[in-house]
Structures are given as structure tokens and as C-alpha cells.
Design an enzyme around this catalytic site. Structure first.
Site, PDB file in Angstrom:
ATOM      1  NE  ARG A   1      -4.029   1.574  -6.873  1.00 35.47           N
ATOM      2  CZ  ARG A   1      -3.123   2.305  -7.521  1.00 35.47           C
ATOM      3  NH1 ARG A   1      -3.468   2.956  -8.630  1.00 35.47           N
ATOM      4  NH2 ARG A   1      -1.879   2.382  -7.104  1.00 35.47           N
TER       5      ARG A   1
ATOM      6  CG  ASN B   1      -0.028  11.443  -0.113  1.00 34.46           C
ATOM      7  OD1 ASN B   1      -0.600  11.992  -1.064  1.00 34.46           O
ATOM      8  ND2 ASN B   1       0.301  10.162  -0.132  1.00 34.46           N
TER       9      ASN B   1
ATOM     10  CB  SER C   1      -1.493  -4.619  -1.813  1.00 33.63           C
ATOM     11  OG  SER C   1      -2.576  -5.046  -2.612  1.00 33.63           O
TER      12      SER C   1
ATOM     13  CG  PHE D   1       2.976   8.331  -3.018  1.00 37.49           C
ATOM     14  CD1 PHE D   1       1.741   7.995  -2.498  1.00 37.49           C
ATOM     15  CD2 PHE D   1       3.531   7.513  -3.981  1.00 37.49           C
ATOM     16  CE1 PHE D   1       1.070   6.862  -2.921  1.00 37.49           C
ATOM     17  CE2 PHE D   1       2.874   6.377  -4.419  1.00 37.49           C
ATOM     18  CZ  PHE D   1       1.638   6.049  -3.891  1.00 37.49           C
TER      19      PHE D   1
ATOM     20  CG  ASN E   1       5.617   5.033  -1.421  1.00 39.75           C
ATOM     21  OD1 ASN E   1       5.422   3.830  -1.348  1.00 39.75           O
ATOM     22  ND2 ASN E   1       6.228   5.583  -2.450  1.00 39.75           N
TER      23      ASN E   1
ATOM     24  CE1 TYR F   1       9.718 -15.136  -2.031  1.00 36.92           C
ATOM     25  CE2 TYR F   1       7.795 -14.171  -1.006  1.00 36.92           C
ATOM     26  CZ  TYR F   1       8.904 -14.049  -1.826  1.00 36.92           C
ATOM     27  OH  TYR F   1       9.178 -12.851  -2.414  1.00 36.92           O
TER      28      TYR F   1
ATOM     29  CE  LYS G   1       1.365  -9.032   5.844  1.00 35.55           C
ATOM     30  NZ  LYS G   1       1.219  -7.598   6.051  1.00 35.55           N
TER      31      LYS G   1
ATOM     32  N   GLY H   1       5.538 -14.526   4.342  1.00 35.39           N
ATOM     33  CA  GLY H   1       4.549 -14.702   5.398  1.00 35.39           C
ATOM     34  C   GLY H   1       4.087 -16.131   5.596  1.00 35.39           C
TER      35      GLY H   1
ATOM     36  NE  ARG I   1      -0.348 -12.643   2.517  1.00 32.91           N
ATOM     37  CZ  ARG I   1      -0.267 -11.375   2.156  1.00 32.91           C
ATOM     38  NH1 ARG I   1       0.846 -10.707   2.364  1.00 32.91           N
ATOM     39  NH2 ARG I   1      -1.276 -10.771   1.585  1.00 32.91           N
TER      40      ARG I   1
ATOM     41  CG  ASP J   1       2.945  -4.869   7.055  1.00 26.86           C
ATOM     42  OD1 ASP J   1       2.029  -4.497   6.287  1.00 26.86           O
ATOM     43  OD2 ASP J   1       3.207  -6.066   7.250  1.00 26.86           O
TER      44      ASP J   1
ATOM     45  CB  CYS K   1      -3.138   2.023  -1.213  1.00 28.46           C
ATOM     46  SG  CYS K   1      -4.546   1.253  -2.017  1.00 28.46           S
TER      47      CYS K   1
ATOM     48  CG  HIS L   1      -2.491  -4.853   7.027  1.00 27.56           C
ATOM     49  ND1 HIS L   1      -3.012  -4.891   5.758  1.00 27.56           N
ATOM     50  CD2 HIS L   1      -1.159  -5.043   6.876  1.00 27.56           C
ATOM     51  CE1 HIS L   1      -2.053  -5.085   4.886  1.00 27.56           C
ATOM     52  NE2 HIS L   1      -0.916  -5.180   5.529  1.00 27.56           N
TER      53      HIS L   1
ATOM     54  CG  ASN M   1       5.159 -10.910  -3.263  1.00 26.12           C
ATOM     55  OD1 ASN M   1       4.800  -9.863  -2.748  1.00 26.12           O
ATOM     56  ND2 ASN M   1       5.266 -12.030  -2.569  1.00 26.12           N
ATOM     57  CB  ALA M   2      11.175  -9.119  -5.854  1.00 28.92           C
ATOM     58  NE  ARG M   3       6.814  -9.116  -0.293  1.00 22.68           N
ATOM     59  CZ  ARG M   3       5.797  -8.606   0.398  1.00 22.68           C
ATOM     60  NH1 ARG M   3       6.034  -7.794   1.413  1.00 22.68           N
ATOM     61  NH2 ARG M   3       4.550  -8.890   0.069  1.00 22.68           N
TER      62      ARG M   3
END
Length: 613
Positions: free
Chosen positions: A428, A524, A278, A521, A284, A227, A236, A229, A87, A305, A280, A256, A395-397
Site C-alpha cells: 500500500r 486488477n 495486510s 479491486f 480479494n 486464538y 503461521k 495463529g 497474534r 495466504d 492490501c 506468505h 481481527n474477527a475471523r
């Protein structure tokens, strides 16, 4: 010419199929086609045949590479231009009529000025290309919480991703009918093709990129990027920036937030919505697998998301995931960190900017403990572990349909949405903020969310460890003045008889040696159980300066070696640290000017008194 002949002529001028019955949509498509001059117009229907045809065309063009069907069936890899990988927040604009309505957190340009710029850029920008008309529903088809969008794009990569990410196809036209409302989205990669000129694998415009939102007219215009968003305008752009304005005007929330369900061994089910910046652990948490000692407990996923949340007749806020797929960050995802996600990615996935293995599969940093001896990296170059470069872009998706998620909740596509019992806000923080606390009142909870800050990581700009305020995890996504956004949240607490409880969490406290105190995680779940049992009146809490908190004995420690002393470490409050925190809150509120809500200032003053009582 009579009305029927006029409609027929209009439909024929843009090659619309007979099932399109919406005159305003047809007129808009003709208007944009006249501006952008595509070679042809294709009306997408969302079918599997269409998806297979477009992916085959992109494989032939070099935009996609088909992965080894024995390793990763029906899956593809796209490698973007190195200039087009994320983005572009500095080129993202909220063009409200008044600059004050955009507020201090958004880039603003006067609408008339921006339209002149866009008209110049879009003039002829689709020459030599196909304009695809992409109809999509954000949310379950026909849901009272859902809304329709139409994206015009010259990118087939956008079409196939929107097929996986949204409820895309003819059903959206059926919801529109003859005069239904839709959000118009215009996108171009900004790379017209001259006659006879060979196309590149990833067309984009390296000189000009704009992602523009017009809140009053609910329009989105995006130019120059193919690419994520920037180009998948349902994500977004629509689902947060424009939808947040719609929510303000219509009395609902576009957030969000992930949405998950927690089912106890006794069968009680509680739905929770949670917002995290992001890095955080958001995905997961949305796909959490309960640890040993939690036999009989289940966590299910509505979305990872975005949440649209509207008051319902039963007195609760009901939420849907407006998306129908995941556009997730690949690096760091592994069988250890998120086995549900890895299971979801076994087949029917579009990967972007990950690395290619020698046997035709994919790899990214964090996927395995040891990297392969050789890869083709995200830039198409040979890669070895000692070459000094990342194999996958940070930032690979991956793009994948929700129906492949193993933890998918049975109500994920329920048009009524699910009733939300708790909002959870986390960030965080290595110190200051305790593991978990509950707001005593709605106003105190809004204050917690409005002032949340997160420490930057190595992947972010600025100094590592710097605390940046990210109210509600919405800093880049709120489509209007953040002070008005706070006021809207305060008002929403009075919109229903049973507003959700509000909690704050922090998994990232560190000890004196700089190591994380909380064990990971999967653990949690222990905090999540206390949260849902608080919502059901089945868990105790103690008073503290920052809210209601559990004592060590209030948390389920079955099959855990986490002792009371370590629990004290993650719950400790330090007055000196909180003095600095309050000063940062003051700096945030100072940016709001006269839009600072008095209720939040009152909460700030109460917090200061409690900290020094």
C-alpha cells in the site's frame, strides 16, 4: 520384554489406537502427557462424527453458539476472551542456537533458557482437561512438497478449526508409517482446571503467553492463547516460521503468498503467486472476478495466504497451498468487495468475534452498507449503531474449508503442485511506487521484494501513512535471519531452468485530492492480464528506471473509462520521492550488517543511477 511387547506397552500407556505404528510419536505423546498431566488423551481421526461431537460439546459448554440453521446452516460463533483476540508478535520467539541466526527481525531467547521457562509453564497445565492428538498434513496427502505435523492441544476449538484448515486425520498417520518425520507442536491454553471447578467459555492465560519456535529441532510450543495463529500451529508457526527454515536447509521456499490461476479465452493457463502485507487486498486478489469486458477469462484460486514452492523435474518451481481452508478476516468482506468469499461463507463455517444478529445470523463492519438496528457484539453486549463501539472485533475471523470456495482451482489438491510463471509483490503506497513494473532480472526482482514497504492503516500501530518495510510480506514470519533469507531467494533463481518472472504492483496511488486513482479491486484483472501475457511473450513493455512497464496501449481497457491521463498518474516516477525511498532501503540494509547480500547492494546502486540518468 521383547520389541513387540515394548511397543504394545508404550501404545497402551497413552491409549493409542491400533493403527498408530510410530514408536517415536508414542514416546513423545507420553513425555508431554507426563509433563502436562491431562485427565485423558484423545487421538483425533478427523472424521465428521468427531467434528460433530466436539462442536456439540462446545455448544453445551458455551464456547460455541450454533447459528440459525435456516440462515447459516451447520455454522457456529465463538466469542473469545477480550484479552485473546490476535497474534501476539511481541511474545513470539525464534529460539535458534545462535542469536545471529534469528536476526534483527525476530525476538530471541537462548533455547536452554526458554526450555526452562516452558517446562515451568507446562508443568500440570492440562490438569482437568483433555489432551487431543491432532495429526495433519500441510499440503496434499503424500505430496513431495507436503510435510506432516502433530499438534498436542487441550483446546477442542483448535481441533475443529484444524479439521477445516488442514488435511487432518488418519491419512496423516498413514503417511508417517513407522518412522516418518513430523513437526511436533505443543499447545495449551494455560488454564488447568481444579477438581469440581466450572470451566469458562474461552479459557486462556491472561498473564503468560508464549509462541516459541526451535528451528534446529523443528519444534513449536505455544502457551496461554487459544486464538488463531497462536493456537492453530499449522498456520503461521509451521507453514511459515518453521517451514521457512526447512526450505532454507532443503532448497525450497515457504512464503506468505496467495496462488491463483488465470485462464485466457483461448484456454491458456498461467499460475501466479503473490505476496501482499495486510490491508492490501490479498484475499480479494486470490478470488478475483474479471470485470465487464473480460468475457471468457477465468481466475481460479489455489490458496489465499501461504505457498510452499519447490523445484520440480520440469525445470519450473511448483507450488502448493499447504492449507486446506481459509482463516480469513471478516470485517470489510462483502458482496461488493469479495462475492466469492461471501458465497463460500453460506454454510459450514466457524466465525470468531463477529457480531450476532437478532435472528441468529452474523454481521461485521463492511458486510452491508447500513448496520442492523441491534446486535450482540463480539464481547456479548447489546450493540446499536450509535453506541460508539465496533460490533465485530477488527481481527474477527471465519474458518471454512477450501472446498466451499466457488473459484477453487481444479488443481488445488494436486500433489505435484502447479508451475509458477510469475511472482507478484505488492504493498500500500499512496505515491512513489507505480501501478506495475517487471524486474529485468531475478536479482532486480529480489531487490524489489526485499525493499517493499507498506503504509500503515488505522488498524495498525504507529502513525497512519507511515511506510514500514515488510520484505516479501514476511516480516513477522521469517524463521531465520532476514539477510540469509535474501541470499536464499537469490540462490533459488539458479535452482531451476525456468525461474518465474517477478513483478511489483501498487493499487493504492492517490491523486492531489487524496483519492485513490485506480478504480478498484476488480480492475486488477487488467494488470494481471498484462503480467500473464508478459510471461507468455505476448505483451509489450517499455524500459523505465524501476523496471519494465506497460504503456497505456499495452493494457486491455475494454469496457473501461480509465483514460491515459489517469494511467500516467498511477505510473509516474518522481526522483525526489525515490531519493527518500532509497534512503529507506539503505536503513533496512544497514540492519543486516555483514549479511547484506552484495548482489542487492549492486541493484540498489544501479537503481540510483537509472533514477538520475
Amino acid at each position: 520384554m521383547n520389541q513387540i511387547e515394548s511397543f504394545a506397552t508404550l501404545a497402551a500407556s497413552v491409549g493409542a489406537p491400533s493403527y498408530i505404528r510410530h514408536p517415536r510419536l508414542l514416546g513423545w505423546v507420553r513425555e508431554i502427557a507426563a509433563l502436562t498431566r491431562p485427565e485423558r488423551i484423545v487421538w483425533c481421526d478427523g472424521s465428521e462424527a468427531e467434528y460433530e461431537r466436539l462442536t456439540a460439546e462446545m455448544v453445551a459448554a458455551g464456547t460455541l453458539r450454533k447459528l440459525n440453521p435456516a440462515k447459516r446452516p451447520a455454522s457456529f460463533l465463538a466469542l473469545s476472551d477480550p484479552s485473546d483476540v490476535a497474534r501476539v508478535e511481541d511474545r513470539t520467539f525464534i529460539c535458534s542456537e545462535r542469536q545471529d541466526d534469528a536476526g534483527p527481525t525476530n525476538n530471541w531467547v537462548a533455547p536452554a533458557e526458554m526450555r526452562r521457562t516452558l517446562n515451568g509453564l507446562f508443568e500440570g497445565c492440562m490438569r482437568g482437561r483433555t489432551m487431543y492428538v491432532v495429526p495433519f498434513s500441510m499440503g496434499p496427502i503424500g505430496s513431495p512438497i507436503a510435510h506432516i505435523g502433530i499438534e498436542l492441544t487441550d483446546s477442542p476449538y483448535v481441533v475443529v478449526n484444524m479439521k477445516l484448515m488442514t488435511r487432518m486425520g488418519r491419512a496423516a498417520y498413514e503417511v508417517l508409517g513407522i518412522e516418518g518425520a513430523f513437526v511436533p507442536c505443543v499447545h495449551s491454553v494455560g488454564a488447568p482446571l481444579a477438581v469440581g471447578r466450572r470451566d469458562v467459555a474461552w479459557p486462556c492465560n491472561k498473564d503468560h503467553k508464549y509462541i516459541v519456535h526451535f528451528p534446529e529441532t523443528r519444534e513449536i510450543w505455544s502457551f496461554g492463547s487459544g486464538y488463531g495463529g497462536n493456537a492453530l500451529l499449522g498456520k503461521k508457526c509451521f507453514a511459515l516460521r518453521i517451514a521457512s527454515v526447512m526450505g532454507r536447509d532443503q532448497g525450497w521456499l515457504a512464503e506468505h503468498m496467495l496462488i491463483l490461476g488465470v485462464t485466457s479465452p483461448g484456454g491458456d493457463k498461467t499460475y501466479v503467486a503473490a505476496a501482499f502485507p495486510s490491508a492490501c487486498g490479498k484475499t480479494n486478489f486470490s478470488m478475483l472476478i474479471p470485470p465487464p469486458g473480460y468475457e471468457g477469462w477465468q481466475v481460479s484460486t489455489i490458496g489465499d495466504d501461504i505457498a510452499w514452492i519447490k523445484p520440480a523435474d520440469d525445470g519450473y518451481l511448483h507450488a502448493i497451498n499447504p492449507e486446506a481452508g481459509y482463516f480469513g478476516v471478516a470485517p470489510g468482506t462483502s458482496w461488493e468487495s469479495n462475492p466469492n468469499a461471501m458465497q463460500m461463507l453460506r454454510h459450514n463455517v466457524i466465525f470468531t468475534n463477529v457480531a450476532l444478529t437478532d435472528d441468529g445470523d452474523v454481521w461485521w463492519e463492511g458486510m452491508t452498507q447500513a448496520p442492523p438496528a441491534h446486535l450482540i457484539d463480539w464481547q456479548g453486549k447489546d450493540w446499536t449503531p450509535d453506541c460508539g463501539r465496533k460490533a465485530a472485533h477488527p481481527n474477527a475471523r471465519f474458518t471454512v474449508s477450501s472446498i466451499q470456495c466457488p473459484s477453487l482451482d481444479p488443481a488445488w489438491d494436486d500433489p505435484a503442485g502447479v508451475p509458477i510463471s510469475a511472482f507478484v509483490f505488492g504493498a500500500r503506497r499512496s505515491d512513489t511506487v507505480p501501478l506495475v513494473s517487471e524486474a529485468r532480472t531475478w536479482e532486480e526482482g529480489v531487490y524489489k521484494a526485499a525493499t517493499m514497504g507498506s503504509e500503515t492503516t488505522a488498524a495498525a500501530t504507529g502513525a497512519v501513512g507511515e511506510v514500514r518495510r515488510d520484505p516479501f510480506a514476511m516480516l513477522p514470519f521469517c524463521g531465520y535471519h532476514v539477510g540469509d533469507y535474501f541470499r536464499h531467494w537469490l540462490a533459488m533463481g539458479k535452482a531451476v531452468a525456468h525461474p518465474p518472472r517477478i513483478f511489483s504492483v501498487n493499487w493504492f496511488r492517490k491523486d492531489a485530492g487524496g483519492k485513490f486513482v485506480w478504480p478498484g479491486f476488480g480492475q486488477n484483472m487488467r494488470v494481471l492480464q498484462w503480467i500473464v501475457e508478459r510471461c507468455r511473450g505476448a505483451a509489450r513493455a517499455c524500459d523505465s528506471a524501476v523496471g519494465l512497464v506497460p504503456s497505456y496501449g499495452d493494457v486491455n481497457w475494454a469496457a473501461s473509462a480509465f483514460g491515459a491521463e489517469r494511467f500516467d498518474d498511477v505510473m509516474r516516477l518522481d526522483a525526489a520521492q525515490w531519493d527518500k525511498e532509497l534512503a529507506a532501503h539503505d536503513a533496512l540494509f544497514a540492519k543486516l550488517g555483514d549479511k547484506r547480500p552484495p548482489a542487492l547492494q549492486a541493484e540498489r546502486d544501479r537503481l540510483a543511477r537509472r533514477l538520475h540518468a
